[in-house]
Design an enzyme around this catalytic site. Sequence first.
Site, PDB file in Angstrom:
ATOM      1  N   HIS A 162       1.429  -5.844   2.348  1.00 33.36           N
ATOM      2  CA  HIS A 162       2.285  -4.653   2.296  1.00 33.36           C
ATOM      3  C   HIS A 162       3.502  -4.912   1.403  1.00 33.36           C
ATOM      4  CE1 HIS A 162       4.384  -1.102   3.597  1.00 33.36           C
ATOM      5  NE2 HIS A 162       3.451  -0.783   4.460  1.00 33.36           N
ATOM      6  N   GLU A 266       0.412  -1.771  -2.422  1.00 33.50           N
ATOM      7  CA  GLU A 266      -0.134  -2.721  -1.466  1.00 33.50           C
ATOM      8  C   GLU A 266      -1.612  -3.001  -1.750  1.00 33.50           C
ATOM      9  OE1 GLU A 266       2.503   0.247   1.261  1.00 33.50           O
ATOM     10  OE2 GLU A 266       0.668  -0.542   2.173  1.00 33.50           O
TER      11      GLU A 266
HETATM   12  O1  TA6 Z   1       1.360   1.289   4.002  1.00 34.70           O
HETATM   13  C1  TA6 Z   1       1.947   2.529   4.138  1.00 34.70           C
HETATM   14  C2  TA6 Z   1       2.236   2.763   5.613  1.00 34.70           C
HETATM   15  O2  TA6 Z   1       1.087   2.621   6.351  1.00 34.70           O
HETATM   16  C3  TA6 Z   1       2.908   4.111   5.827  1.00 34.70           C
HETATM   17  O3  TA6 Z   1       2.051   4.990   6.511  1.00 34.70           O
HETATM   18  C4  TA6 Z   1       4.184   3.800   6.581  1.00 34.70           C
HETATM   19  O4  TA6 Z   1       4.026   3.917   7.922  1.00 34.70           O
HETATM   20  C5  TA6 Z   1       4.441   2.367   6.158  1.00 34.70           C
HETATM   21  O5  TA6 Z   1       3.182   1.777   6.081  1.00 34.70           O
HETATM   22  C6  TA6 Z   1       5.407   1.582   6.998  1.00 34.70           C
HETATM   23  O6  TA6 Z   1       4.840   1.256   8.203  1.00 34.70           O
HETATM   24  P1  TA6 Z   1       5.716   0.442   9.273  1.00 34.70           P
HETATM   25  O7  TA6 Z   1       4.802   0.266  10.460  1.00 34.70           O
HETATM   26  O8  TA6 Z   1       6.109  -0.846   8.634  1.00 34.70           O
HETATM   27  O9  TA6 Z   1       6.910   1.294   9.592  1.00 34.70           O
END
Ligand code: TA6
Length: 290
Positions: A162, A266
């Site tokens: 991520h 990501e």
């Molecule tokens: O990767 C994108 C995502 O899945 C979004 O949907 C958003 O929720 C982001 O990740 C952040 O997620 P988190 O659980 O770290 O707040």
Amino acid sequence: MAVLGCLKESRIRFYILITALLYVGSTFSQKVQVHFHGATVLSWKVAGKDVLFQSREAIYDNQAPIRAGIPIAFPHFGQWEAGPTHGFARTSRWTLEEGPQKDSNGNATAVYSLVDNEETRQLWNHKFKLTYALVFGDTAFKTTLKVKNTGESTFNFTTLLHNYFRVDDIRSVTVSGMQGLEYIDKTRDFQRFTESRELLTVGEFVDSVYGNTPSSHIIKGINGGRTLHMEKENFPDTVVWNPWETMSPNFPDLGNEEYLSFVCVEAGHVVTPVTLMPGEEFTAVQTLTL
Ligand code: TA6
């Protein structure tokens, strides 16, 4: 070597500071911080400028996921009925298995690992070993993630790096490689669309899951007017996220204006889960190059 000496000492604390002794003349050219919590690479500075983003509001309590750098999603990307969003890997304490040290090419390297424990088995009753190898070259950073099924039963998982990239201004960022691809738009009820743009730009809340993306993306607008090449192997999918001012208030560990300073691009295996039989191992690689 004194630097490595004190690094060993600080290893017992919370994170490792890897100062890659890549001499250009007599200056240090890279600095890296990795947190044991989630084996989260927090910071990667090249020529003094961070390529990764850390939220000023990020939480470092060894409980919550850290909104910074490169959290690892495993064994489930996204909302998860059985456990926390994006799984437990990013909120687990990893072990430093090797390093930090220098390899024969003068790169700084370190290897982290995570194995199943009481807590993980309560959420996901499988035996596994994750290995996360980091290699920092002069202007490149390679991560190799391995997932081994050390149990008796087959399991499925999704996983993703991520990445939070620090940018000068999100409004001038471009990302290549999505044209003609189908994507799931999580901002529009997970509907599927086909990307028409040669270069993605971000001018609003974006949360898109692209499947079968090419093995590399070019990201322009990285901190310091730089261009980043992101290469990936066995990470067939790419997720692009920025909460914009619209969704930023929903994230207490993110400042309201900070959406202007990062883009998440990501690398993942998320559209189709990976199936591993007992004894089998999955390997995926991401290489970031300036
Ligand atoms: O990767 C994108 C995502 O899945 C979004 O949907 C958003 O929720 C982001 O990740 C952040 O997620 P988190 O659980 O770290 O707040």
